[in-house]
Design a protein around this motif. Structure first.
Motif, PDB file in Angstrom:
ATOM      1  N   UNK A 146       0.852  -1.099   0.200  1.00  0.00           N
ATOM      2  CA  UNK A 146       0.053   0.321  -0.099  1.00  0.00           C
ATOM      3  C   UNK A 146       0.893   1.297   0.078  1.00  0.00           C
ATOM      4  N   UNK A 147       0.425   2.320  -0.657  1.00  0.00           N
ATOM      5  CA  UNK A 147       1.031   3.781  -0.617  1.00  0.00           C
ATOM      6  C   UNK A 147       2.100   3.736  -1.554  1.00  0.00           C
ATOM      7  N   UNK A 148       2.843   4.675  -1.539  1.00  0.00           N
ATOM      8  CA  UNK A 148       3.879   4.967  -2.290  1.00  0.00           C
ATOM      9  C   UNK A 148       5.240   3.980  -1.878  1.00  0.00           C
ATOM     10  N   UNK A 149       5.451   3.973  -0.653  1.00  0.00           N
ATOM     11  CA  UNK A 149       6.474   3.221  -0.146  1.00  0.00           C
ATOM     12  C   UNK A 149       8.064   4.027   0.034  1.00  0.00           C
TER      13      UNK A 149
ATOM     14  N   UNK B 113      -4.109   8.998  -8.131  1.00  0.00           N
ATOM     15  CA  UNK B 113      -2.881   8.879  -7.565  1.00  0.00           C
ATOM     16  C   UNK B 113      -2.025   8.283  -8.744  1.00  0.00           C
ATOM     17  N   UNK B 114      -0.698   8.104  -8.554  1.00  0.00           N
ATOM     18  CA  UNK B 114       0.158   8.197  -9.620  1.00  0.00           C
ATOM     19  C   UNK B 114       0.973   6.531  -9.345  1.00  0.00           C
ATOM     20  N   UNK B 115       1.547   6.110 -10.421  1.00  0.00           N
ATOM     21  CA  UNK B 115       2.482   5.037 -10.348  1.00  0.00           C
ATOM     22  C   UNK B 115       3.936   5.404 -10.310  1.00  0.00           C
ATOM     23  N   UNK B 116       4.211   6.696 -10.380  1.00  0.00           N
ATOM     24  CA  UNK B 116       5.633   6.956 -10.476  1.00  0.00           C
ATOM     25  C   UNK B 116       6.259   6.759  -9.150  1.00  0.00           C
ATOM     26  N   UNK B 117       5.554   7.212  -8.081  1.00  0.00           N
ATOM     27  CA  UNK B 117       6.157   7.117  -6.767  1.00  0.00           C
ATOM     28  C   UNK B 117       6.273   5.593  -6.384  1.00  0.00           C
ATOM     29  N   UNK B 118       5.393   4.708  -6.326  1.00  0.00           N
ATOM     30  CA  UNK B 118       5.430   3.288  -6.308  1.00  0.00           C
ATOM     31  C   UNK B 118       6.681   2.772  -6.954  1.00  0.00           C
ATOM     32  N   UNK B 119       6.790   3.240  -7.957  1.00  0.00           N
ATOM     33  CA  UNK B 119       8.060   2.659  -8.778  1.00  0.00           C
ATOM     34  C   UNK B 119       9.373   2.294  -8.168  1.00  0.00           C
TER      35      UNK B 119
ATOM     36  N   UNK C 181      -2.352  15.011   6.067  1.00  0.00           N
ATOM     37  CA  UNK C 181      -1.974  14.358   7.311  1.00  0.00           C
ATOM     38  C   UNK C 181      -3.131  14.392   8.048  1.00  0.00           C
ATOM     39  N   UNK C 182      -4.277  15.417   8.159  1.00  0.00           N
ATOM     40  CA  UNK C 182      -5.561  15.426   9.096  1.00  0.00           C
ATOM     41  C   UNK C 182      -6.280  14.179   8.639  1.00  0.00           C
ATOM     42  N   UNK C 183      -6.645  14.197   7.314  1.00  0.00           N
ATOM     43  CA  UNK C 183      -7.236  13.099   6.781  1.00  0.00           C
ATOM     44  C   UNK C 183      -6.684  11.359   7.265  1.00  0.00           C
ATOM     45  N   UNK C 184      -5.693  11.648   6.970  1.00  0.00           N
ATOM     46  CA  UNK C 184      -4.665  10.100   7.506  1.00  0.00           C
ATOM     47  C   UNK C 184      -4.972   9.847   9.032  1.00  0.00           C
TER      48      UNK C 184
ATOM     49  N   UNK D 236      -4.691   9.618  -1.256  1.00  0.00           N
ATOM     50  CA  UNK D 236      -3.347   9.403  -0.865  1.00  0.00           C
ATOM     51  C   UNK D 236      -3.394   8.776   0.671  1.00  0.00           C
ATOM     52  N   UNK D 237      -3.246   7.710   0.897  1.00  0.00           N
ATOM     53  CA  UNK D 237      -3.105   7.153   2.352  1.00  0.00           C
ATOM     54  C   UNK D 237      -4.310   6.021   2.337  1.00  0.00           C
ATOM     55  N   UNK D 238      -5.072   5.664   1.311  1.00  0.00           N
ATOM     56  CA  UNK D 238      -5.979   4.355   1.263  1.00  0.00           C
ATOM     57  C   UNK D 238      -4.937   3.212   0.994  1.00  0.00           C
ATOM     58  N   UNK D 239      -5.455   1.919   1.266  1.00  0.00           N
ATOM     59  CA  UNK D 239      -4.913   0.637   1.170  1.00  0.00           C
ATOM     60  C   UNK D 239      -4.804   0.239  -0.103  1.00  0.00           C
ATOM     61  N   UNK D 240      -4.243   1.237  -1.038  1.00  0.00           N
ATOM     62  CA  UNK D 240      -3.717   0.537  -2.312  1.00  0.00           C
ATOM     63  C   UNK D 240      -2.426   1.261  -2.802  1.00  0.00           C
ATOM     64  N   UNK D 241      -1.790   0.429  -3.915  1.00  0.00           N
ATOM     65  CA  UNK D 241      -0.500   1.300  -4.347  1.00  0.00           C
ATOM     66  C   UNK D 241      -0.819   2.861  -4.591  1.00  0.00           C
ATOM     67  N   UNK D 242      -0.189   3.650  -4.159  1.00  0.00           N
ATOM     68  CA  UNK D 242      -0.567   4.856  -4.655  1.00  0.00           C
ATOM     69  C   UNK D 242       0.462   5.929  -4.635  1.00  0.00           C
ATOM     70  N   UNK D 243       0.717   6.757  -5.360  1.00  0.00           N
ATOM     71  CA  UNK D 243       1.996   8.015  -5.342  1.00  0.00           C
ATOM     72  C   UNK D 243       1.259   9.273  -5.568  1.00  0.00           C
TER      73      UNK D 243
END
Length: 792
Positions: free
Chosen positions: A242-245, A284-290, A417-420, A506-513
């Motif tokens: 999950x997330x960008x990592x 969301x994007x795939x560039x961060x998780x790359x 950050x508040x939403x997370x 940004x912050x949900x439990x899927x791969x996201x950048x």
């Protein structure tokens, strides 16, 4: 075929991990076990003990059977909740520090040098010693080449998969099911995609009567299904996907180990899940998780060579190079990838690592160019080239974009950050429901806007481009002079919608950048400002004849400014934008936008989104940019009560084996209590748990060693021949890093961050006073930050 072939190789390497580890342990450690059979004169010595070091200026508890604190980090794995997600402690706090293992970079570097020296001595006695040494030196380069190639293959196939899944929400290609919309219509005589006859939409296939409604419903349904499938993969197989990592990668390269985060399962699940989460149309994007994917590739493939996998120093070089290659394939920027790894990822980046990172980036970029996933002979879809230059009067709009980027960055960090934090508090038990609702609402909104219905790379390609270089469809969306007002209104609405949805996504439990969403938001507002400047210039013929206003340049400056405001990137971001556009003319405008974005953003806080996410998740990370108080000293931070120490003499194999029953990762060695009072408790050195375990295990393999066999950390005592003993003097670090108790905390902070220390010994006139661990510094720094926030 290649995609699944590489994953089969990854899993094979994962199975071979233990055998490689065993082989490495038996070949790379020093071969010295026993010295000559001597016995010290004077009979027996007292056994090892837990000693409480007493200092008249500090208070210490009396010694206990169970020591409370040492210089050790408890090795405790994160707990897994019933929902399938890892429980990482409270939303705010540092309790998760105890769940991660600290990596001793300096100790690993010493062991690595010792191992290299031993190998060189062994190879000099071989007939083909020089060839063996040459092969040893080439292993690193070969491994980096393989890593770069695999990263490039995964990036190319992922880009193809994202485009296909994204277009599947609208229709399919009957003649070639594996082609996306653009490739399917590439051979049509009409260049417009709207008039393509090779592509069949779902509304046309199901019913002609309610085509618009059916197309809308199918689009939203596919978006929800794809997002749920991505979330299900993450929840079921690998929560670390999950997330960008990027925050976790920064933590790992900063000196902490997160078990399983860079494993083969994480690589597989994040790759597949990223295709469907991006293809679902979420903002969301795939560039961060790359970057995370690339580090997973580097970690898994490093198991090919036990020399790299078992060395923390060499593995860190591999991970830094892989992270740079990940950004390279994401943006088509090899130099920018190296600078990003230097500026954002690594806290320690020597010249050798920079050169190796660049070598890995070259192979990754060449592989993506060879695959050519977009059939445009470009590394990324939104790569453009500007033919018009900018004028000096345009500096003021560029400054305005930079200031807007800084304000947006501060606003986004605060709101996200508040939403997370609220998500962790109220929605922790319903992650799949949150994903479904967010995907449903996102699909409903995206379908109504031509700027949101496609992929974000398509949007950036149109926003960055010059009108004379765009396709027929993009010219109608971005360059139609008859509907300029509607274009500006559509871009403003699209940018605003993307801000709102990105904050919640940004912050949900899927791969996201968040790299591409930030770029696209800034590009939307930058393009609008560029159109406004162009319309204003047309009213003054002198300006219009002197400067050719290009809205695409404003889009590029806005994209860089908004991304810089969120991440606080500077030099690497400018180089990335230069490599994307390929024009030296826009380097100065981008620099202006980025520097003003950082100035304005730093006025609200020096930390970027990744540093704030690290604090929110409770990860231990020493930020080199952090400001540490200079009125706090080592005595205020150190651990001084009930230190578990070892005397210099008087050990047996059994007593040291009992010592190893504790969870401590190392033990200070001090002079024995039998010495004179002035010489008691003087620091002699430090022995790590790893070396002690290894030496005792090897010693017990000898038939003449028993449980009562003497063990010594120093041979500076009188001996008599006749009885064997175990010599442990070669594993004793006689020069551990030590400072005085009145050393300021900011100086100690810089030492830990620059040298990669795990511990530091505190002494007073040579006597042991206490120990400072990296986690102690983190807890103290964050406690001081909390106190300062309460004062404000």
């Amino acid at each position: 075929f290649f995609f699944f072939f590489f994953f089969i190789v990854f899993f094979f390497l994962d199975v071979k991990k233990k055998s490689i580890s065993t082989r490495m342990t038996s070949t790379t450690q020093p071969q010295r076990i026993l010295s000559e059979p001597f016995l010290p004169e004077g009979g027996g010595l007292p056994p090892s003990y837990a000693s409480s070091v007493r200092n008249p200026h500090l208070r210490f508890s009396p010694p206990t059977d169970t020591p409370l604190i040492s210089d050790v980090d408890n090795v405790e794995e994160p707990r897994v909740s019933t929902t399938g997600f890892v429980h990482k402690g409270p939303a705010l706090g540092v309790r998760t520090v105890d769940q991660l293992r600290t990596v001793d970079w300096m100790g690993a570097a010493i062991r690595d040098k010792r191992s290299n020296k031993q190998r060189s001595k062994e190879f000099t006695h071989l007939r083909c010693g020089r060839l063996s040494l040459a092969y040893e030196s080439m292993q690193g380069w070969l491994l980096l080449a393989i890593i770069g190639f695999v990263i490039g293959v995964i990036a190319g196939l992922t880009a193809i998969g994202v485009d296909w899944v994204s277009d599947l929400k609208v229709g399919f290609c009957p003649s070639h099911l594996w082609l996306n919309h653009k490739l399917c219509c590439q051979r049509d005589t009409d260049p417009a995609l709207a008039n393509c006859t090779s592509w069949v939409s779902w509304s046309t296939l199901i019913s002609q009567d309610y085509a618009a409604v059916i197309g809308y419903a199918v689009y939203v349904a596919f978006a929800v299904v794809f997002a749920l499938f991505s979330g299900w993969l993450v929840k079921t197989f690998s929560i670390y996907a999950a997330g960008s990592g990027i925050p976790e990668v920064k933590t790992i390269l900063g000196g902490f180990s997160i078990k399983g985060f860079l494993g083969g399962w994480t690589l597989l699940i994040k790759t597949v899940g990223m295709i469907y989460s991006v293809g679902a149309g979420l903002h969301l994007g795939k560039e961060g998780p790359f970057i995370h994917l690339a580090c997973c590739v580097g970690n898994v493939l490093s198991r090919i060579s036990a020399r790299f996998y078992q060395s923390e120093v060499r593995k860190r070089e591999i991970l830094a190079a892989a992270g740079a290659a990940g950004l390279t394939v994401a943006f088509g920027a090899p130099i920018g990838g190296v600078l990003f790894s230097l500026e954002e990822l690594s806290s320690y980046f020597p010249h050798k690592t920079m050169w190796r990172s660049f070598f890995c980036c070259i192979f990754a970029a060449l592989t993506v160019s060879l695959i050519d996933p977009f059939h445009t002979h470009k590394l990324v879809l939104f790569e453009v080239t500007y033919t018009h230059n900018w004028g000096m009067l345009e500096i003021f709009p560029f400054i305005l974009l930079g200031m807007a980027g800084g304000l947006y960055g501060a606003f986004f960090i605060k709101m996200n950050l508040t939403v997370c934090a609220l998500r962790k508090r109220f929605l922790k038990m319903w992650p799949m429901t949150e994903i479904a609702v967010l995907a449903f609402v996102t699909g409903l909104v995206n379908y109504t806007s031509p700027y949101l219905i496609g992929t974000q790379t398509d949007l950036l390609s149109g926003l960055f481009g010059q009108c004379d270089q765009l396709s027929v469809d993009d010219q109608a969306l971005y360059c139609n002079e008859n509907i300029v007002g509607w274009i500006m209104l559509g871009l403003l609405i699209a940018g605003t919608v993307k801000i709102i949805f990105t904050i919640f996504t940004i912050g949900i439990k899927v791969p996201a950048g968040l790299l591409i969403p930030s770029l696209s938001i800034g590009a939307c507002f930058g393009r609008v400002l560029g159109i406004c400047v162009k319309l204003a210039a047309e009213k003054y013929p002198m300006i219009a004849n002197t400067y050719a206003i290009t809205p695409g340049i404003y889009a590029a400056v806005g994209a860089a400014a908004f991304l810089g405001g969120v991440t606080r990137m500077t030099v690497s971001l400018v180089v990335i934008m230069f490599e994307l556009t390929g024009g030296l003319e826009i380097v100065l405008p981008v620099m202006i936008g980025v520097i003003f974005a950082k100035w304005v953003g730093d006025a609200f806080g020096r930390e970027g989104i990744y540093e704030r996410q690290i604090v929110l998740s409770g990860y231990p990370y020493l930020d080199m940019k952090a400001e540490v108080a200079d009125d706090v000293y080592a005595a205020d931070v150190m651990t001084s009560k009930d230190l578990f120490v070892l005397p210099l003499h008087g050990h047996t194999v059994d007593s040291l084996t009992q010592v190893l029953q504790t969870t401590y990762q190392g033990y200070p060695v001090v002079t024995s209590h039998g010495d004179s009072p002035d010489l008691q408790d003087l620091l002699v050195g430090y022995v790590s748990r790893r070396d002690l375990e290894h030496e005792l295990a090897r010693a017990l393999q000898r038939p003449e060693v028993f449980g009562n066999t003497r063990c010594y950390f120093s041979l500076n005592v009188p001996f008599s021949r006749g009885v064997p003993y175990v010599d442990l003097s070669h594993i004793l670090d006689q020069v551990p890093v030590q400072v005085a108790e009145h050393t300021p905390l900011d100086r100690i902070f810089d030492m830990f961050a620059a040298l990669g220390l795990r511990y530091c010994v505190i002494t007073r006139y040579g006597k042991l006073c206490g120990i400072i661990k990296k986690k102690d510094i983190l807890q103290k720094v964050r406690a001081l930050e909390e106190e300062e926030r309460w004062r404000d």
